[in-house]
Design a protein around this motif. Sequence first.
Motif, mmCIF file in Angstrom:
data_model
loop_
_atom_site.group_PDB
_atom_site.id
_atom_site.type_symbol
_atom_site.label_atom_id
_atom_site.label_comp_id
_atom_site.label_asym_id
_atom_site.label_seq_id
_atom_site.Cartn_x
_atom_site.Cartn_y
_atom_site.Cartn_z
ATOM 1 N N HIS A 1 42.870 44.786 58.650
ATOM 2 C CA HIS A 1 41.929 43.979 57.866
ATOM 3 C C HIS A 1 42.406 43.950 56.423
ATOM 4 O O HIS A 1 42.199 44.896 55.667
ATOM 5 C CB HIS A 1 40.510 44.544 57.962
ATOM 6 N N CYS B 1 39.211 37.875 55.106
ATOM 7 C CA CYS B 1 39.982 38.863 55.858
ATOM 8 C C CYS B 1 40.941 38.122 56.783
ATOM 9 O O CYS B 1 40.562 37.167 57.454
ATOM 10 C CB CYS B 1 39.037 39.753 56.661
ATOM 11 N N TRP C 1 42.197 39.232 59.510
ATOM 12 C CA TRP C 1 41.961 39.577 60.911
ATOM 13 C C TRP C 1 40.683 38.931 61.455
ATOM 14 O O TRP C 1 40.713 38.268 62.474
ATOM 15 C CB TRP C 1 41.895 41.091 61.054
ATOM 16 N N CYS C 2 39.559 39.138 60.772
ATOM 17 C CA CYS C 2 38.273 38.657 61.297
ATOM 18 C C CYS C 2 37.763 37.399 60.594
ATOM 19 O O CYS C 2 36.765 36.831 61.011
ATOM 20 C CB CYS C 2 37.226 39.766 61.218
ATOM 21 N N TRP D 1 35.848 38.596 52.098
ATOM 22 C CA TRP D 1 36.438 39.865 51.691
ATOM 23 C C TRP D 1 35.592 40.535 50.637
ATOM 24 O O TRP D 1 35.148 39.876 49.723
ATOM 25 C CB TRP D 1 37.848 39.650 51.157
ATOM 26 N N CYS E 1 35.481 42.593 54.133
ATOM 27 C CA CYS E 1 34.726 42.483 55.381
ATOM 28 C C CYS E 1 34.068 43.827 55.701
ATOM 29 O O CYS E 1 34.402 44.855 55.110
ATOM 30 C CB CYS E 1 35.634 42.033 56.523
#
Length: 85
Positions: free
Chosen positions: A35, A58, A60-61, A65, A67
Amino acid sequence: MVPPPPPGEVIPSYGYLVLSPGERLTLAGHMLATHQPDGPVVRVGFAWPFIAVNDRRCTWCRNAWPCSAASWAEQVQVDAYGWAL
């Protein structure tokens, strides 16, 4: 009388888990490695009026930010070491 708290905790993106301290630190390190923010702290546009925008997400998800997973992982490291690595 209030019952004692359960042995586990809710971990963002994973749900409710019961982890040993070592497993908790390992998972936190993995989360901080995956992340990451997707851009610079402040993006500046060349327009008038001068506008500074902080709209990092983020990688990844794709949540704003920082996250919830990165915040949880950083807090785990602060609790363990006194600072985030």
